[in-house]
Design a protein around this motif. Structure first.
Motif, mmCIF file in Angstrom:
data_model
loop_
_atom_site.group_PDB
_atom_site.id
_atom_site.type_symbol
_atom_site.label_atom_id
_atom_site.label_comp_id
_atom_site.label_asym_id
_atom_site.label_seq_id
_atom_site.Cartn_x
_atom_site.Cartn_y
_atom_site.Cartn_z
ATOM 1 N N HIS A 854 0.844 -1.197 0.000
ATOM 2 C CA HIS A 854 0.000 0.000 0.000
ATOM 3 C C HIS A 854 0.880 1.248 0.000
ATOM 4 O O HIS A 854 1.778 1.388 0.834
ATOM 5 N N GLY A 855 0.609 2.145 -0.921
ATOM 6 C CA GLY A 855 1.319 3.422 -0.938
ATOM 7 C C GLY A 855 2.609 3.380 -1.724
ATOM 8 O O GLY A 855 3.214 2.328 -1.927
ATOM 9 N N VAL A 856 3.048 4.550 -2.155
ATOM 10 C CA VAL A 856 4.205 4.636 -3.034
ATOM 11 C C VAL A 856 5.480 4.135 -2.351
ATOM 12 O O VAL A 856 6.342 3.526 -3.002
ATOM 13 N N ARG A 857 5.619 4.351 -1.051
ATOM 14 C CA ARG A 857 6.833 3.890 -0.373
ATOM 15 C C ARG A 857 6.950 2.373 -0.428
ATOM 16 O O ARG A 857 8.020 1.833 -0.754
ATOM 17 N N GLN A 858 5.865 1.699 -0.096
ATOM 18 C CA GLN A 858 5.904 0.236 -0.096
ATOM 19 C C GLN A 858 6.108 -0.305 -1.506
ATOM 20 O O GLN A 858 6.861 -1.266 -1.702
ATOM 21 N N LEU A 942 11.334 -1.619 4.191
ATOM 22 C CA LEU A 942 9.987 -2.022 3.804
ATOM 23 C C LEU A 942 9.211 -2.567 4.996
ATOM 24 O O LEU A 942 8.022 -2.268 5.174
ATOM 25 N N GLU A 943 9.860 -3.357 5.831
ATOM 26 C CA GLU A 943 9.198 -3.884 7.024
ATOM 27 C C GLU A 943 8.741 -2.764 7.942
ATOM 28 O O GLU A 943 7.638 -2.813 8.505
ATOM 29 N N MET A 944 9.556 -1.733 8.080
ATOM 30 C CA MET A 944 9.185 -0.595 8.924
ATOM 31 C C MET A 944 7.954 0.098 8.381
ATOM 32 O O MET A 944 7.083 0.549 9.147
ATOM 33 N N GLU A 945 7.837 0.182 7.068
ATOM 34 C CA GLU A 945 6.673 0.817 6.456
ATOM 35 C C GLU A 945 5.421 -0.053 6.591
ATOM 36 O O GLU A 945 4.313 0.459 6.753
ATOM 37 N N MET A 946 5.605 -1.374 6.528
ATOM 38 C CA MET A 946 4.461 -2.283 6.525
ATOM 39 C C MET A 946 3.908 -2.552 7.918
ATOM 40 O O MET A 946 2.701 -2.770 8.077
ATOM 41 N N GLU A 947 4.761 -2.552 8.921
ATOM 42 C CA GLU A 947 4.356 -3.000 10.253
ATOM 43 C C GLU A 947 3.262 -2.149 10.875
ATOM 44 O O GLU A 947 2.478 -2.628 11.693
ATOM 45 N N SER A 948 3.179 -0.882 10.479
ATOM 46 C CA SER A 948 2.173 -0.003 11.071
ATOM 47 C C SER A 948 0.821 -0.119 10.376
ATOM 48 O O SER A 948 -0.167 0.429 10.849
ATOM 49 N N GLY A 949 0.757 -0.832 9.273
ATOM 50 C CA GLY A 949 -0.494 -0.956 8.533
ATOM 51 C C GLY A 949 -1.325 -2.134 9.001
ATOM 52 O O GLY A 949 -0.991 -2.834 9.958
ATOM 53 N N GLU A 950 -2.433 -2.364 8.306
ATOM 54 C CA GLU A 950 -3.335 -3.453 8.656
ATOM 55 C C GLU A 950 -2.627 -4.797 8.539
ATOM 56 O O GLU A 950 -2.004 -5.095 7.534
ATOM 57 N N ARG A 955 1.877 -9.581 7.362
ATOM 58 C CA ARG A 955 2.322 -9.338 5.984
ATOM 59 C C ARG A 955 3.837 -9.349 5.885
ATOM 60 O O ARG A 955 4.398 -9.854 4.899
ATOM 61 N N THR A 956 4.518 -8.811 6.889
ATOM 62 C CA THR A 956 5.978 -8.823 6.833
ATOM 63 C C THR A 956 6.514 -10.246 6.967
ATOM 64 O O THR A 956 7.518 -10.598 6.330
ATOM 65 N N ARG A 957 5.856 -11.067 7.760
ATOM 66 C CA ARG A 957 6.298 -12.460 7.885
ATOM 67 C C ARG A 957 6.056 -13.225 6.585
ATOM 68 O O ARG A 957 6.877 -14.056 6.177
ATOM 69 N N ALA A 958 4.932 -12.963 5.933
ATOM 70 C CA ALA A 958 4.653 -13.612 4.650
ATOM 71 C C ALA A 958 5.675 -13.189 3.601
ATOM 72 O O ALA A 958 6.189 -14.011 2.822
#
Length: 983
Positions: A854-858, A942-950, A955-958
């Motif tokens: 989700h989002g341009v960063r990810q 990327l993990e830092m960006e993803m961990e705060s989302g739903e 998702r980071t483990r997947a």
């Protein structure tokens, strides 16, 4: 009866007698632990006739006594407990504060308590991820409490609020609140307090049951009394009974549900009976009384257990199973008619929620009926649903916080199913269920149970739990005799002994509360916890399996040990216990026959090719999934194995598709075919071809590749070619197009791809086109390299054949560009990593229609991650396949001129090094490790960006499971080349 059973039989009899006595003397059963959340709602009931005005001052006093020093109220076992308890308690304190005069002694104290509680609550909400919550009705309870709190304070802003409101709207959109004014019973009644300010409470009075409760919920009943204009004496009496007879026994604390007679009776009795205790041993009079009670409850509601809450499949199934175990034949027909859905059983009628534990209980109940063979369709449906659901193991925690509870239920039900099939009673069950799914799932449950045992012999959540340990011991005892577990049997027996010892050593604490069960807040159920401990110690682990089951699976211990030893030498597994690697290898054995069956569904089976990678593919995904705490379900694992197989097959197909003389002649025609097959269609064309092409592979069914008149359609995803389309120049190209159309159709028409957003599908089309086109470009490069080698051989009078082995690594004289540009384009795309990565994100997307990122960063970071991963994979591949590439005259990284340039190094005394294979491979490995550093840096960001989302953590483990798998193939190639020689 063994020694432990004899020792603990008096305790088991006492448990049954206590239940029977309550039934005989008409006493309610209700042992749920106290709930601050529900207590807070009772504390808010105001009645003018009372001296103090408050109906339950003891409940308010209980809130004051249980407030923590940090200002909050206890979080029994989860964030949700702390949030709901604290929010409801603040609302209760405010309601009392409003009734006090400013000069009252308690005014300042309550004000300070409220202030501390709000300060405590804000950071908890800030860090809360609502998408991970599982408690009953949280998505409607929390928003209402926020509204009540924000009337008198600042807004509670937190990052998950939008997610919470989305869940709230989704829940409420399924039905109108007008349903509460009708006669139909719905689970919303149990959470009636969520509709304060939204409904007219006078119009829901008819939902009060004969006890005076709103579906056995103290908080819902309290909210009704508070907000109804007509005082209900029956509701008041019910709440007085809850305070006096509930787990608080008059101290002011109340449970989250009361009474719970059917639930506790059925669960306790069935647990002991399934352990092997007979009615005679437990007491004929007492067991008969329990059986008669449950049977009469079923019969009075037409075969459905209309419990204290709402008629549901869970209580119905447990009651049916218990009565059958007690020798009172009870048909499951009414349960099936009431709760059966298309793919599973619903927990409540007309509600489509999918409860894992409820389906386990339904399956177990049917299997314990007098004629289970009459219900093979329902047994197969439920077993399929449960087998597919084993995620993370894929198992939900909607009834109990511990996945060991669900694993226990599933292991008991599937083992019972196998015994029925072994005896011939369930001979009509589908072959794939018996041969592929059930043995695999039972193996996974056993290994994951072993894996989670602590050094002291216990299992638990963050801390050791006696009840969870009992679940795990029961699971291991159920599975220990399975024939395909022979390699691990000694480890299983040791784990059972250690777990049993832990239970015995902690016998004095069996009655201490352990919060595991899920309601609005988590609760403990001490009588049932004690029952599970008894059952775990007394259960028998022996079963003599017949020839049918013993012949289902044959796992070679020698092969398991050999492969595990090989994988243990890889950097990724250097710290893993060897037995875990053996378990990963053994689990992979269940998938190999399935992969063999689908291996020729798309690509033609090559003659004289050893499919040695088939035993590596399952391991790579299973092991990385384990290392990342099982983010991928069995269904997703199977899909990833299929795509890994197809990646190998595409590679082999493209390498063998032309003879050397034909390659250059047909390359442009083939590129045109690939571009057309991978063209991203517009909506109208896409809709027109939705059902055009199907194939059967894995668990997906799609049209075969023939039209209605039997002629071939070529599987073109964009429909038949127009008359001015470029026709293939040769029969060989027609066959190539046929195979590639099957492949591209499988990818583009996969259900998870079709559900993905348009921009994701467009990128997948682009990446797959690039992947196949770079295969052709690589073949063109190889053709030029072959010509160069022939010229080199002639010029140097060396009679080396094109496919012969030459110890001299020849520099490629006509590369498309620098090594840097080649490894990031043709070479990396040729690894299949970019297109497979995009396909994986479709498979792993949490919600249909949404992207994995989700989002341009990810999106940017994920593309960077994928590119570095592909580069790393290519370089590792080339490192391990120098000999094969030399033999087949394939362009390898080491053939690029940069690797042959003389380099003066200090340790060489200023002299230029002789560029032999060893030095060139050393340089290649150096560059590969640089790519690894870049990959890890991108992954970290990327993990830092993803961990705060739903569902960020999941998702980071997947994602890490995918990255680890690709990395693992690179590590394997450094040691062993898996690719078949095809030239």
């Amino acid at each position: 009866m063994d020694t432990l059973s004899r020792i603990f039989l008096p305790e088991a009899k006492a448990v049954i007698k206590q239940l029977a006595d309550r039934i005989e003397y008409g006493k309610v059963v209700g042992s749920f632990s106290m709930s601050i959340y529900d207590t807070a709602w009772l504390a808010m009931i105001y009645k003018e006739e009372r001296d103090s005005g408050w109906l339950f001052p003891e409940c308010f006093q209980y809130l004051l006594e249980t407030q923590n020093n940090d200002g909050g109220w206890p979080a029994y076992a989860s964030e949700m407990d702390g949030i709901l308890n604290t929010m409801a308690a603040i609302v209760a304190l405010r309601s009392h504060k409003r009734k006090l005069k400013l000069c009252a002694p308690a005014y300042n104290d309550i004000s300070q308590r409220i202030s501390k509680a709000e300060i405590h609550l804000r950071p908890i909400l800030r860090d809360w991820d609502p998408s991970s919550a599982i408690h009953v009705g949280f998505e409607i309870l929390v928003p209402t409490l926020l509204e009540l709190l924000e009337k008198d304070s600042e807004l509670f802003e937190f990052s998950g609020r939008q997610t919470l409101m989305t869940l709230n709207q989704s829940k409420l959109s399924r039905c109108s609140l007008e349903i509460l004014y009708g006669k139909r019973k719905t689970t919303l009644i149990h959470s009636l307090e969520a509709f304060v300010g939204k409904i007219d409470f006078d119009r829901v009075a008819h939902h009060l049951d004969e006890r005076g409760s709103m579906m056995a919920s103290p908080s819902a009943t309290a909210a009704y009394l508070i907000h109804s204009s007509n005082w209900s004496k029956s509701a008041e009496k019910y709440l007085l009974n809850v305070v006096a007879l509930g787990s608080g026994k008059g101290n002011g604390g109340v449970p989250s549900a009361f009474p719970t007679s059917i639930f506790e009776t059925a669960w306790i009795a069935s647990t002991l009976l399934k352990t092997g205790f007979t009615c005679e041993a437990l007491g004929l009079k007492e067991t008969e009384m329990i059986g008669t009670f449950l049977k009469s409850q079923l019969e009075s509601h037409s075969g459905i257990q209309d419990s204290e809450l709402l008629a549901d499949a869970d209580d119905t199934a447990k009651s049916i199973m218990t009565t059958n175990l007690l020798g009172l034949p009870t048909s499951p027909d009414k349960m099936i008619n009431e709760f059966e859905a298309t793919t599973h059983f619903c927990t409540y009628k007309e509600e489509l929620n999918e409860s894992f534990s409820a389906n386990c209980n339904v399956l177990d109940a049917i299997l314990h009926s007098s004629s289970p063979g009459n219900y093979c369709p329902q047994i197969a449906k439920t077993a399929h649903f449960l087998s597919r659901g084993t995620t993370r193991l894929g198992i939900d925690k909607c009834q109990n916080l511990s996945e060991n509870y669900s694993m226990m239920l599933l292991s008991q039900a599937l083992a019972k199913l196998l015994r029925g099939w072994d005896s011939g009673e369930l001979a009509d069950l589908p072959e794939d269920l018996i041969h592929d799914q059930v043995p695999l799932v039972l193996f996974q449950i056993l290994i994951r149970s072993l894996q989670k045992q602590a050094s002291d012999g216990s299992w638990g959540l963050k801390l050791p739990f006696r009840e969870v340990t009992a679940y795990a011991v029961l699971t291991l005892k159920t599975l220990s005799a399975l024939p395909w577990l022979a390699h691990f049997r000694s480890r299983v027996q040791k784990a059972i002994r250690k777990g049993s010892t832990f239970l015995l050593m902690n016998y004095d604490e069996w009655d201490h509360e352990e919060y595991l069960w899920v309601e609005k807040v988590t609760y403990a159920l001490t009588p049932l916890s004690r029952t599970y401990c008894l059952a775990a110690l007394c259960a028998d682990s022996f079963h003599a399996w017949g020839e049918r089951v013993t012949g289902l699976m044959d796992i070679s211990s020698e092969r398991v040990t050999k492969l595990a030893n090989f994988f243990s030498r890889l950097p990724m597994f250097s710290r893993d216990d060897c037995w875990l690697l053996e378990a990963d290898v053994a689990e992979g054995c269940f998938y190999i026959p399935q992969l063999m069956r689908v291996s020729s569904n798309i690509f033609p089976r090559q003659k004289k090719i050893n499919y040695k990678y088939l035993e590596y593919i399952p391991f790579t995904w299973i092991a990385t999934n384990r290392r990342n705490n099982y983010p991928l379900s069995n269904k997703t694992l199977w899909e990833t194995m299929i795509i890994a197989l197809l990646d190998y097959q595409l590679d082999e197909f493209m390498e063998t598709v032309f003879s050397e003389d034909e390659q250059m002649k047909n390359a442009e025609a083939l590129k045109s075919i690939v571009r057309r097959l991978c063209e991203f269609p517009d909506y109208a064309r896409s809709k027109a071809r939705d059902d055009h092409v199907r194939t059967t592979i894995g668990n997906h069914t799609r049209d075969d590749y023939t039209s209605t008149n039997g002629t071939h359609t070529n599987g073109d995803i964009n429909g038949p070619r127009s008359s001015n389309s470029e026709s293939p120049d040769s029969p060989a190209l027609e066959e190539i197009e046929l195979v590639l159309s099957r492949f591209t159709s499988y990818i583009f028409q996969h259900p998870k791809v079709i559900q993905s957003p348009k921009h994701v599908r467009r990128q997948l089309h682009s990446e797959l086109a690039t992947c196949i086109l770079t295969h052709i470009e690589h073949d063109e490069d190889n053709a030029r390299f072959v010509a160069q080698k022939q010229q080199h051989a002639l010029a140097n009078s060396t009679p080396t054949s094109v496919s012969g082995i030459d110890n001299h690594i020849l520099p490629f004289s006509s590369p498309r560009g620098t090594y840097y540009s080649w490894v990031r384009t043709t070479s990396a795309d040729n690894t299949h990593c970019p297109f497979t990565f995009q396909f994986f994100t479709c498979l792993a997307a949490l919600t249909p229609g949404e992207a994995f990122f989700h989002g341009v960063r990810q999106h940017y970071l994920s593309n960077a991650l994928c590119r570095h991963l592909a580069n790393l994979c290519r370089q590792y591949n080339d490192y391990g396949s120098v000999a094969r590439d030399q033999a087949e005259s394939n362009v390898n990284s080491l053939n690029f001129p940069e690797f042959h340039e003389p380099c003066r190094q200090p340790w060489a005394g200023g002299q230029a090094e002789v560029r032999d294979e060893e030095l060139m491979k050393k340089d290649l490995f150096f560059i590969a490790e640089y790519e690894r550093e870049c990959m890890e840096d991108a992954m970290k960001k990327l993990e830092m960006e993803m961990e705060s989302g739903e569902a960020g953590a999941w998702r980071t483990r997947a994602l890490r499971a995918f990255v680890d798998t690709v990395d693992l193939y690179g590590q394997i190639y450094v040691v062993r080349d898996l690719t078949n020689r095809v030239k």
